[in-house]
Design a protein around this motif. Structure first.
Motif, PDB file in Angstrom:
ATOM      1  N   ASP A  69      27.276 -10.709  37.754  1.00 50.35           N
ATOM      2  CA  ASP A  69      27.939 -10.928  36.459  1.00 50.35           C
ATOM      3  C   ASP A  69      27.313 -10.121  35.317  1.00 50.35           C
ATOM      4  OD1 ASP A  69      25.687 -12.409  36.752  1.00 50.35           O
ATOM      5  OD2 ASP A  69      26.367 -14.076  35.494  1.00 50.35           O
ATOM      6  N   VAL A  70      26.412  -9.204  35.642  1.00 45.05           N
ATOM      7  CA  VAL A  70      25.873  -8.315  34.618  1.00 45.05           C
ATOM      8  C   VAL A  70      26.670  -7.014  34.666  1.00 45.05           C
ATOM      9  CG1 VAL A  70      23.842  -7.042  33.861  1.00 45.05           C
ATOM     10  CG2 VAL A  70      23.589  -9.330  34.788  1.00 45.05           C
ATOM     11  N   ASN A  71      27.177  -6.597  33.521  1.00 42.05           N
ATOM     12  CA  ASN A  71      28.077  -5.445  33.502  1.00 42.05           C
ATOM     13  C   ASN A  71      27.426  -4.216  32.899  1.00 42.05           C
ATOM     14  OD1 ASN A  71      30.312  -7.120  34.385  1.00 42.05           O
ATOM     15  ND2 ASN A  71      30.173  -8.015  32.329  1.00 42.05           N
ATOM     16  N   PHE A  72      27.914  -3.080  33.336  1.00 42.41           N
ATOM     17  CA  PHE A  72      27.491  -1.804  32.784  1.00 42.41           C
ATOM     18  C   PHE A  72      28.204  -1.607  31.444  1.00 42.41           C
ATOM     19  CE2 PHE A  72      28.287   2.813  32.403  1.00 42.41           C
ATOM     20  CZ  PHE A  72      26.978   3.239  32.322  1.00 42.41           C
ATOM     21  N   VAL A  73      27.450  -1.326  30.396  1.00 38.00           N
ATOM     22  CA  VAL A  73      28.100  -1.170  29.086  1.00 38.00           C
ATOM     23  C   VAL A  73      27.868   0.229  28.523  1.00 38.00           C
ATOM     24  CG1 VAL A  73      28.023  -3.601  28.488  1.00 38.00           C
ATOM     25  CG2 VAL A  73      26.096  -2.138  27.888  1.00 38.00           C
ATOM     26  N   GLY A  74      27.400   1.136  29.347  1.00 40.81           N
ATOM     27  CA  GLY A  74      27.200   2.503  28.875  1.00 40.81           C
ATOM     28  C   GLY A  74      26.093   2.571  27.841  1.00 40.81           C
ATOM     29  N   LEU A  75      26.323   3.341  26.811  1.00 40.88           N
ATOM     30  CA  LEU A  75      25.275   3.569  25.814  1.00 40.88           C
ATOM     31  C   LEU A  75      25.390   2.619  24.621  1.00 40.88           C
ATOM     32  CD1 LEU A  75      25.128   7.466  25.882  1.00 40.88           C
ATOM     33  CD2 LEU A  75      23.584   5.843  26.967  1.00 40.88           C
ATOM     34  N   LYS A  76      26.055   1.473  24.845  1.00 39.29           N
ATOM     35  CA  LYS A  76      26.277   0.544  23.734  1.00 39.29           C
ATOM     36  C   LYS A  76      24.970   0.104  23.078  1.00 39.29           C
ATOM     37  CE  LYS A  76      28.545  -3.898  23.003  1.00 39.29           C
ATOM     38  NZ  LYS A  76      27.678  -4.949  23.555  1.00 39.29           N
ATOM     39  N   ASN A  77      23.978  -0.222  23.902  1.00 37.96           N
ATOM     40  CA  ASN A  77      22.701  -0.679  23.345  1.00 37.96           C
ATOM     41  C   ASN A  77      22.006   0.425  22.561  1.00 37.96           C
ATOM     42  OD1 ASN A  77      22.767  -3.332  24.387  1.00 37.96           O
ATOM     43  ND2 ASN A  77      22.284  -2.507  26.408  1.00 37.96           N
ATOM     44  N   TYR A  78      22.074   1.634  23.106  1.00 36.51           N
ATOM     45  CA  TYR A  78      21.481   2.764  22.396  1.00 36.51           C
ATOM     46  C   TYR A  78      22.225   2.998  21.083  1.00 36.51           C
ATOM     47  CZ  TYR A  78      18.831   3.847  26.600  1.00 36.51           C
ATOM     48  OH  TYR A  78      17.980   3.773  27.655  1.00 36.51           O
ATOM     49  N   GLY A  79      23.555   2.812  21.145  1.00 32.38           N
ATOM     50  CA  GLY A  79      24.366   2.988  19.948  1.00 32.38           C
ATOM     51  C   GLY A  79      23.992   1.983  18.867  1.00 32.38           C
ATOM     52  N   ALA A  80      23.737   0.739  19.284  1.00 31.35           N
ATOM     53  CA  ALA A  80      23.459  -0.318  18.308  1.00 31.35           C
ATOM     54  C   ALA A  80      22.196  -0.029  17.505  1.00 31.35           C
ATOM     55  CB  ALA A  80      23.323  -1.664  19.024  1.00 31.35           C
ATOM     56  N   ILE A  81      21.210   0.627  18.143  1.00 34.24           N
ATOM     57  CA  ILE A  81      19.961   0.863  17.407  1.00 34.24           C
ATOM     58  C   ILE A  81      19.918   2.238  16.750  1.00 34.24           C
ATOM     59  CG2 ILE A  81      18.518  -0.763  18.674  1.00 34.24           C
ATOM     60  CD1 ILE A  81      17.558   1.556  20.365  1.00 34.24           C
ATOM     61  N   THR A  82      20.890   3.104  17.047  1.00 35.35           N
ATOM     62  CA  THR A  82      20.837   4.424  16.425  1.00 35.35           C
ATOM     63  C   THR A  82      22.025   4.708  15.511  1.00 35.35           C
ATOM     64  OG1 THR A  82      21.875   5.338  18.390  1.00 35.35           O
ATOM     65  CG2 THR A  82      19.484   5.509  18.246  1.00 35.35           C
ATOM     66  N   SER A  83      23.002   3.807  15.484  1.00 29.63           N
ATOM     67  CA  SER A  83      24.143   4.026  14.598  1.00 29.63           C
ATOM     68  C   SER A  83      24.784   2.686  14.266  1.00 29.63           C
ATOM     69  CB  SER A  83      25.171   4.934  15.278  1.00 29.63           C
ATOM     70  OG  SER A  83      25.635   4.307  16.443  1.00 29.63           O
TER      71      SER A  83
END
Lengths: 398, 425
Positions: A69-83
């Motif tokens: 039940d853990v999903n791949f979200v791409g670069l969402k986490n990286y996006g949240a901290i850099t933009s």
């Protein structure tokens, strides 16, 4: 199998295995390295792979990150901290800003201090060298938690540092609580309170350029001075080891050439210390970008988030806010920064051959084998009073 | 040539071995993690509690030996009467140890949870929402129940709570010529007594520079950072601005100082050392005064009323039960026992917390008649925001409150509003 004819005969397996004494070496080698390899894989490779996966997944902190039940979200986490302009971005920007100033001050200072101390305790003139070596190395072996507590005690508004400053008539700042950047403070002292519009208006990672240029806060100076104090002893040890490895002859030869002490240090000793210097700078760079325990035990990011560092932010995002994806993403960006800076430093400190022009100017010419030799032996012979030092020393080496 | 061939081969084989070992390690790790779905975690769904004869682990974030001993003895009592084994463990870093437990799939069964962080765990599904199954659920203060309601479900039982009140150094009070009739009940009176108490060496009022203290004034002005259910950000309200303006005014005229300005770690330290004639802290200050500054005489009164009437902030913890616990039924029984009036009064005697159940209020006042202001404040106390992720926002706000004296209140509250609103998205 038609191509078999083209294959060179050397690649035949029979030849590889068949040479007597080396048989079975491969297997034995693997067997002996296996424990270390397995340990590295289990405790290093696997956790890194897991963290990498967490940084691109929506794992919330419950159960295995590899469960279905853990999903791949791409670069969402990286996006949240850099933009995105949110709090996560500006926190990350602030943490990078703080750590950048920390690195900029700590690495050169601790390296210079370590080198200075090493040269001092290495000099034959000093009496009680053993005592000084121990004394300078002592802070490095003391628990960093204990030193942190002590340091904050020294820098408290009514502490020893401010008492010392008062002797000189200086009213010291409230160190642990003063979030003013040092550069901002200096500018404010000459009447500049607010930055120009082109600096305050734009920024990077949710922090305006004006704030990037704030300099370390007074609170951060506590941590900076502490890092210089504690780590220069460790690096002093590395420098001492390197200094003791240098051959005295080179130094003596330089003396014979009539160099001053400073010239000898700068032109003879320092170039020979280049490998150690690289080690010290690299270790310093890595250590300072990962600063965590002083923040965790000392300031927790206060005052005004000016001692927040990416490593501490990553801990906070994970363990306190349960934002594991963002926490892992911060860690990987930090990793990328460290690798990039280390490579850059390696490039700057690379072993450079002396330029041909300079060699020629110093009276050397290229020999047939590519090595340089003195162009005019008579000059060297004349200068060294008849003894052919260059010739004999080269002879020894061969 | 001869030497190069075996070397490449070794390298290749090592790589292969590393890969195999990696796969092994991964599968080993995989089996180490309990799949939350498989282990029957009834996350959130009421009714089906897991039950087994496994012993319980209780993880607490203890304030000291007195608290650890009290919880241990209460749990041991329950253990011997119920027949279920239970062990108490005092955490050194509660959040970290909880996180590790949840991630490994083998968390502690029962544990302390702060109101400000519980939503983070509830959001990830680690908590059992058992509140509605508690026998004594109507006895809890309703505002505490609201604090621990996540997504409409009463998640965990309030363990105890604290409120903020005003502590006054009676010696300085008398020296300034003030009497009992002068105890401030409005903001204006607070200002005037604080000004009278301020001397070159002593500040009239010293508090820490954080929302967790100044927020009480927001409540008194009729505001707060979020609404009572923490579903809507209300940080940029006029009431909050009024409250911070009042504080800023005090800082500017010097009768109000922050702990960082006087070099104290918290209000109690400044108060105990005599740097402050008054401070605003919760009932934890009573223990600290007794052990660290036993010679300081002081009294506790409710905070003065603001433009919108009386108000204060309350802080609370709850007893969390893990969704992955194999013995939730027993855990629920344990929590019911630990939050019962009798047990809570025993805790109160041992280390001073205020009971989360209304039926124990009178008993607490009997034990601590001098400190009844704290428990009386429960009637008008409001909680701190509990929305998931609020911790960062409050920390960010606190970092700016440090320079409140010169800060632009509108932009300060505006940022908080923007950040809190982002939590809802």
């Amino acid at each position: 199998m038609t191509s078999a004819t083209v294959r060179p005969p050397v690649r035949q397996p029979v030849q590889r295995h068949g040479n007597g004494i080396r048989r079975g070496q491969t297997r034995a080698g693997l067997l002996f390295t296996a424990p270390a390899v397995i340990l590295l894989v289990v405790f290093l490779v696997v956790p890194i792979v897991m963290a990498l996966w967490v940084s691109v997944s929506d794992w919330g902190g419950r159960g295995s990150p590899f469960s279905s039940d853990v999903n791949f979200v791409g670069l969402k986490n990286y996006g949240a901290i850099t933009s995105g302009g949110g709090l996560a971005e500006s926190d990350f920007g602030t943490a990078l800003r703080n750590n950048l100033w920390y690195v900029l001050l700590v690495v050169p200072l601790q390296t210079a201090l370590a080198l200075l101390l090493a040269s001092l305790v290495n000099s034959r003139l000093l009496k009680g060298r053993g005592f000084f070596r121990t004394a300078f190395y002592f802070p490095s072996v003391t628990s960093s938690v204990a030193i942190t507590v002590l340091w904050f005690f020294l820098f408290s508004p009514a502490g020893a540092v401010n008492a010392l400053l008062r002797i000189f008539g200086i009213q010291g700042p409230n160190w642990p609580a003063d979030a003013t950047g040092v550069l901002h403070g200096l500018l404010a002292a000459v009447g500049v309170q607010n930055g120009p519009g082109f600096l305050t208006g734009a920024g990077f990672l949710g922090v305006s350029w004006w704030d990037w240029l704030a300099g370390p806060s007074f609170g951060m100076l506590i941590l900076i001075s502490m890092a210089v104090f504690t780590t220069s002893g460790t690096f002093m040890l590395l420098f001492i080891a390197a200094l003791q490895n240098l051959s005295g002859e080179v130094e003596e030869a330089a003396m014979m050439d009539g160099t001053s002490g400073w010239q000898r240090f700068r032109l003879v000793t320092l170039p020979q210390l280049r490998p150690t210097l690289f080690t010290v700078l690299t270790l310093g760079l890595i250590g300072t970008w990962q600063v965590f325990d002083q923040v965790y035990t000392g300031s927790k990011g206060a005052p005004g988030k000016t001692t927040l560092t990416p490593a501490f932010l990553s801990y906070q995002a994970g363990f306190i806010n349960q934002q594991w994806g963002q926490a892992a993403a911060i860690a990987f960006i930090l990793f990328a920064i460290i690798v990039a800076l280390t490579l850059f430093q390696r490039f700057v400190l690379r072993e450079r051959g002396v330029s041909k022009r300079r060699m020629r100017r110093n009276g050397f010419i290229t020999g047939a084998d590519g090595a340089y030799r003195a162009a005019d032996r008579s000059i060297a012979t004349a200068e060294t009073g008849g003894t052919d030092l260059t010739g004999s020393s080269r002879g020894d080496r061969r | 040539m001869q030497r190069r061939i075996p070397r490449t081969r070794i390298r290749r084989t090592v790589a292969a071995m590393a890969a195999t070992a990696g796969v092994f390690a991964l599968t080993a790790c995989g089996s180490g993690f309990n799949d939350p779905q498989a282990s029957g975690g009834a996350s959130g769904s009421a009714g089906a509690l897991s039950s087994s004869d496994q012993p319980l682990t209780v993880l607490i974030g203890s304030s000291g030996d007195a608290e650890t001993a009290a919880v241990k003895s209460a749990v041991a009592d329950w253990s011997s009467s119920s027949g279920t084994k239970a062990t108490v463990q005092a955490a050194s870093d509660l959040n970290q140890q909880l996180s590790q437990g949840f991630a490994s799939g083998k968390p502690a069964d029962v544990f302390y949870l702060g109101a400000d962080t519980f939503a983070n765990y509830a959001k990830q599904g680690s908590l059992l929402a058992y509140g509605d199954q508690l026998k004594n659920k109507d006895d809890y203060y309703p505002s505490l129940v609201t604090n621990f309601t996540y997504d409409g479900k009463f998640t965990c039982a309030p363990k105890d709570f604290s409120t903020l009140a005003l502590e006054i150094n009676t010696k300085m009070w008398d020296a300034a010529g003030l009497t009992d009739a002068d105890v401030p009940t409005t903001w204006d009176q607070l200002k005037s007594v604080a000004q009278k108490l301020t001397t070159p060496k002593v500040a009239g009022l010293v508090t820490s520079n954080e929302y967790q203290r100044l927020g009480a004034f927001m409540v008194e002005a009729g505001g707060n950072l979020m609404n009572d259910t923490s579903t809507k950000a209300t940080a940029d309200s006029a009431a909050n601005k009024q409250a911070l303006t009042y504080v800023q005014d005090g800082l500017k005229s010097g009768w109000w100082k922050f702990t960082t300005d006087v070099g104290a770690g918290w209000g109690g330290e400044a108060f105990g050392k005599g740097q402050a004639a008054m401070t605003i802290e919760g009932n934890w200050i009573t223990g600290a005064m007794k052990s660290d500054y036993p010679d300081v005489d002081y009294k506790v009164v409710p905070l003065p009323a603001g433009p919108a009437g009386k108000g204060t902030l309350q802080f609370t913890n709850c007893w969390g039960i893990a969704a992955d616990s194999p013995n939730q039924a027993a855990a629920l029984k344990l929590v019911e026992q630990l939050t019962s009036s009798d047990d809570q009064l025993a805790f109160a005697k041992a280390f001073g917390p205020m009971p989360s159940v209304q039926s124990a209020a009178d008993g607490w006042k009997k034990i601590y008649p001098d400190y009844s202001a704290f428990i009386d404040s429960a009637d008008f106390a409001k909680g701190v925001p509990t929305a998931a992720g609020n911790g960062d926002v409050v920390t960010d706000l606190n970092s700016k409150l440090g320079s409140l004296k010169t800060a632009d209140i509108d932009s300060l509250l505006g940022t908080a509003q923007k950040n809190l609103s982002a939590l809802q998205g």
